[in-house]
Design a protein around this motif. Structure first.
Motif, PDB file in Angstrom:
ATOM      1  N   HIS A   1       0.825  -1.200   0.000  1.00 42.14           N
ATOM      2  CA  HIS A   1       0.000   0.000   0.000  1.00 42.14           C
ATOM      3  C   HIS A   1       0.863   1.255   0.000  1.00 42.14           C
ATOM      4  CE1 HIS A   1      -3.352   2.676   1.038  1.00 42.14           C
ATOM      5  NE2 HIS A   1      -4.145   1.677   0.662  1.00 42.14           N
ATOM      6  N   GLU A   2       0.572   2.168  -0.920  1.00 45.17           N
ATOM      7  CA  GLU A   2       1.401   3.349  -1.116  1.00 45.17           C
ATOM      8  C   GLU A   2       1.350   4.320   0.055  1.00 45.17           C
ATOM      9  OE1 GLU A   2      -0.349   4.716  -4.687  1.00 45.17           O
ATOM     10  OE2 GLU A   2       0.495   3.103  -5.933  1.00 45.17           O
ATOM     11  N   ARG A   3       0.278   4.277   0.857  1.00 47.18           N
ATOM     12  CA  ARG A   3       0.174   5.197   1.995  1.00 47.18           C
ATOM     13  C   ARG A   3       0.762   4.599   3.271  1.00 47.18           C
ATOM     14  NH1 ARG A   3      -5.921   7.797   1.836  1.00 47.18           N
ATOM     15  NH2 ARG A   3      -6.275   7.670  -0.408  1.00 47.18           N
ATOM     16  N   LEU A   4       1.090   3.311   3.238  1.00 46.48           N
ATOM     17  CA  LEU A   4       1.505   2.636   4.460  1.00 46.48           C
ATOM     18  C   LEU A   4       2.969   2.194   4.464  1.00 46.48           C
ATOM     19  CD1 LEU A   4      -1.698   0.445   4.907  1.00 46.48           C
ATOM     20  CD2 LEU A   4      -1.011   2.383   6.329  1.00 46.48           C
ATOM     21  N   TRP A   5       3.591   2.115   3.281  1.00 43.52           N
ATOM     22  CA  TRP A   5       4.970   1.638   3.202  1.00 43.52           C
ATOM     23  C   TRP A   5       5.825   2.605   2.389  1.00 43.52           C
ATOM     24  CZ3 TRP A   5       6.408  -2.671   5.892  1.00 43.52           C
ATOM     25  CH2 TRP A   5       5.385  -3.537   6.313  1.00 43.52           C
ATOM     26  N   ASP A   6       7.055   2.761   2.780  1.00 44.45           N
ATOM     27  CA  ASP A   6       8.030   3.495   1.988  1.00 44.45           C
ATOM     28  C   ASP A   6       8.534   2.569   0.877  1.00 44.45           C
ATOM     29  OD1 ASP A   6       9.948   5.490   1.264  1.00 44.45           O
ATOM     30  OD2 ASP A   6      11.473   4.324   2.331  1.00 44.45           O
ATOM     31  N   ARG A   7       8.499   3.055  -0.362  1.00 41.40           N
ATOM     32  CA  ARG A   7       8.925   2.266  -1.529  1.00 41.40           C
ATOM     33  C   ARG A   7       8.341   0.850  -1.460  1.00 41.40           C
ATOM     34  NH1 ARG A   7      15.025   2.027  -2.200  1.00 41.40           N
ATOM     35  NH2 ARG A   7      14.886   1.272  -0.056  1.00 41.40           N
ATOM     36  N   PRO A   8       7.031   0.722  -1.533  1.00 38.78           N
ATOM     37  CA  PRO A   8       6.373  -0.551  -1.248  1.00 38.78           C
ATOM     38  C   PRO A   8       6.711  -1.690  -2.198  1.00 38.78           C
ATOM     39  CG  PRO A   8       4.810   1.032  -2.158  1.00 38.78           C
ATOM     40  CD  PRO A   8       6.054   1.788  -1.849  1.00 38.78           C
ATOM     41  N   ASP A   9       7.111  -1.396  -3.438  1.00 36.76           N
ATOM     42  CA  ASP A   9       7.384  -2.462  -4.402  1.00 36.76           C
ATOM     43  C   ASP A   9       8.848  -2.880  -4.423  1.00 36.76           C
ATOM     44  OD1 ASP A   9       4.741  -2.645  -5.243  1.00 36.76           O
ATOM     45  OD2 ASP A   9       4.989  -1.107  -6.781  1.00 36.76           O
ATOM     46  N   ILE A  10       9.671  -2.276  -3.575  1.00 37.73           N
ATOM     47  CA  ILE A  10      11.107  -2.566  -3.558  1.00 37.73           C
ATOM     48  C   ILE A  10      11.426  -3.645  -2.524  1.00 37.73           C
ATOM     49  CG2 ILE A  10      13.393  -1.589  -3.125  1.00 37.73           C
ATOM     50  CD1 ILE A  10      12.084  -0.621  -5.696  1.00 37.73           C
ATOM     51  N   PHE A  11      12.309  -4.570  -2.898  1.00 36.18           N
ATOM     52  CA  PHE A  11      12.798  -5.590  -1.968  1.00 36.18           C
ATOM     53  C   PHE A  11      13.886  -4.979  -1.099  1.00 36.18           C
ATOM     54  CE2 PHE A  11      15.941  -9.090  -1.177  1.00 36.18           C
ATOM     55  CZ  PHE A  11      15.152  -9.873  -0.347  1.00 36.18           C
ATOM     56  N   ASP A  12      13.587  -4.784   0.180  1.00 34.62           N
ATOM     57  CA  ASP A  12      14.540  -4.136   1.089  1.00 34.62           C
ATOM     58  C   ASP A  12      14.426  -4.751   2.482  1.00 34.62           C
ATOM     59  OD1 ASP A  12      16.280  -2.493   2.429  1.00 34.62           O
ATOM     60  OD2 ASP A  12      14.938  -0.757   2.476  1.00 34.62           O
ATOM     61  N   PRO A  13      15.125  -5.851   2.733  1.00 30.06           N
ATOM     62  CA  PRO A  13      15.055  -6.476   4.061  1.00 30.06           C
ATOM     63  C   PRO A  13      15.519  -5.576   5.200  1.00 30.06           C
ATOM     64  CG  PRO A  13      15.982  -7.996   2.446  1.00 30.06           C
ATOM     65  CD  PRO A  13      15.910  -6.649   1.785  1.00 30.06           C
ATOM     66  N   SER A  14      16.295  -4.540   4.894  1.00 27.72           N
ATOM     67  CA  SER A  14      16.770  -3.657   5.964  1.00 27.72           C
ATOM     68  C   SER A  14      15.641  -2.880   6.607  1.00 27.72           C
ATOM     69  CB  SER A  14      17.834  -2.685   5.428  1.00 27.72           C
ATOM     70  OG  SER A  14      17.260  -1.757   4.525  1.00 27.72           O
TER      71      SER A  14
END
Length: 448
Positions: free
Chosen positions: A357-370
């Protein structure tokens, strides 16, 4: 590199077009706006459906008033031929009784007892991977490995056992023949009305249940003789409901074993496949996992040391939640975001859209385990992450799945390097779980 994501459908389509899209893939049948909207209404001549992405409303449905939003049989109808009256499909007191019997077998202390069986299945997977063709279709290998985990932990037999192998083969044939959504998903039908299942679907369902019956009846005889191994099947079959004093009879146990196999094997296989693909396409993260496990020796206690590997698995479950959507039904009129919702409406909760969700996550479509170590992401993790559902109906095997997933990723990455295959980008699609349309193909080479 942005991990693959299904194309969204056009904003407006006919009901007939929507039904065709939905039967093929429930993800690409949805419009792009759902990655931004708090709620969306879908109208048909037979019912209203509301997809809910508002965290506060999700809490109402799953945590605060779950009895007012039971599971909908519109989806369950497609699963009943094989799952019967399993805990995955039931509601109310029947479901509560089933959970009282099942849950104790998946508590922390007993979960520790399954570790050696899970690890033995990983040993076998490492051997099979050494002999696999290259490039390798990792979804098949993952399915084989997670099915082996289920048989070893549930019935103390490897997948090479004759009956276990037959169940595995029958499940694969059943899933190819039976889409989860049938006529009942779109048209309200009484329970007695025919569902128009394919003959092959009914035949494979009968085969699966007959094989599980054979294993279950054999185990009951072993329990009576005092020779049964102390595995999950024995624990569940000997657990007494503290309120009624009842145990599962044979038919009930067949239902539960069917969902343990389907949920525990199919969902775990999907998650593992996508995790290996994400590591293959993000070699910097694969190297970090390999470094973390280079001198690591597997044990239940040592799993807590695998912080990077665990974050990789969490991020995989965010991007590719194995069960992409859950459907509940209203038992009384409701009001959602100032909109009247009638009794009998379908309430769709979508981990797939919530996790991106674009309002709930930063860069939601990016794989970023950090992001899982980032304090700024904690609110998103709390509000908008539910790969195993939430509330009283949270998946019984969530802890089991985390142990299994982290262990498989850790040990496979320790001994093998995974690389993408040119021209073979997987296309996610979903029926019951999020799989790839044409499999996930990777180059697999032993590490030096």
């Amino acid at each position: 590199m942005i991990p693959p994501k299904p194309e969204s459908r056009q904003e407006r389509v006919s009901l007939w077009r929507y039904m065709r899209l939905f039967r093929r893939d429930i993800l690409s049948a949805q419009p792009q706006k759902l990655y931004h909207a708090w709620m969306a209404e879908f109208k048909t001549p037979f019912f209203r459906s509301y997809m809910v992405n508002d965290p506060a409303l999700i809490d109402v449905v799953l945590k605060l008033r779950p009895d007012d939003f039971p599971k909908s049989d519109r989806v369950g109808a497609g699963l009943r031929p094989v799952l019967g009256n399993s805990v995955f499909l039931t509601n109310g007191e029947v479901w509560r009784r089933q959970r009282r019997i099942i849950d104790p077998s998946f508590e922390g202390g007993r979960l520790r007892e399954t570790f050696d069986a899970i690890n033995a299945a990983v040993d076998a997977a490492l051997v099979r991977l050494a002999a696999a063709r290259n490039p390798c279709e990792v979804e098949f290998e993952a399915s084989h490995a997670t099915a082996d985990v289920i048989f070893r932990t549930l019935f103390s037999v490897p997948i090479e056992d004759k009956i276990a192998a037959q169940v595995f083969d029958a499940f694969r044939r059943h899933q190819r023949s039976q889409p989860i959504l049938n006529l009942a998903a779109f048209i309200p039908l009484p329970r007695w009305a025919p569902r128009f299942f394919k003959r092959e679907s009914l035949e494979t369902a009968q085969t699966i249940r007959s094989l599980i019956r054979e294993m279950t009846e054999k185990r009951l005889k072993e329990i009576d003789a005092g020779t049964a191994p102390d595995d999950l099947a024995t624990k569940i079959m000997t657990t007494v409901d503290p309120e009624t004093g009842d145990r599962f009879d044979v038919e009930e146990m067949i239902d539960q074993v069917a969902i343990f196999f389907l949920a525990g094997h199919e969902t775990s296989a999907a998650a593992l496949s996508w995790a290996l693909y994400l590591l293959a396409t993000h070699p910097e993260w694969q190297d970090r996992v390999a470094e973390e496990v280079a001198d690591w020796e597997p044990s239940f206690a040592a799993l807590s040391q695998l912080r990077v590997t665990r974050n990789v698995f969490r991020e995989t479950l965010r991007l590719y939640p194995p069960v992409p959507m859950m459907v509940r039904e209203t038992v009384q009129p409701e009001e959602f975001r100032k909109r009247v919702v009638r009794k009998g409406a379908q309430v769709v909760l979508s981990p797939w859209h919530l996790h991106r969700h674009e309002r709930l996550w930063d860069r939601p479509d990016i794989f970023d385990p950090s992001r899982w170590d980032d304090p700024a992401s904690q609110e998103s993790q709390r509000q908008a992450y539910m790969p195993f559902s939430a509330g009283p109906r949270v998946c019984t095997g969530a802890g089991f799945a985390m142990v299994e997933g982290v262990l498989l990723i850790a040990r496979l990455t320790k001994y093998y390097r995974f690389e993408p295959v040119d021209g073979r980008v997987p296309v996610p699609e979903a029926q019951l779980t999020v799989r790839s349309r044409d499999g996930i193909w990777l180059k697999v080479t032993p590490r030096g």
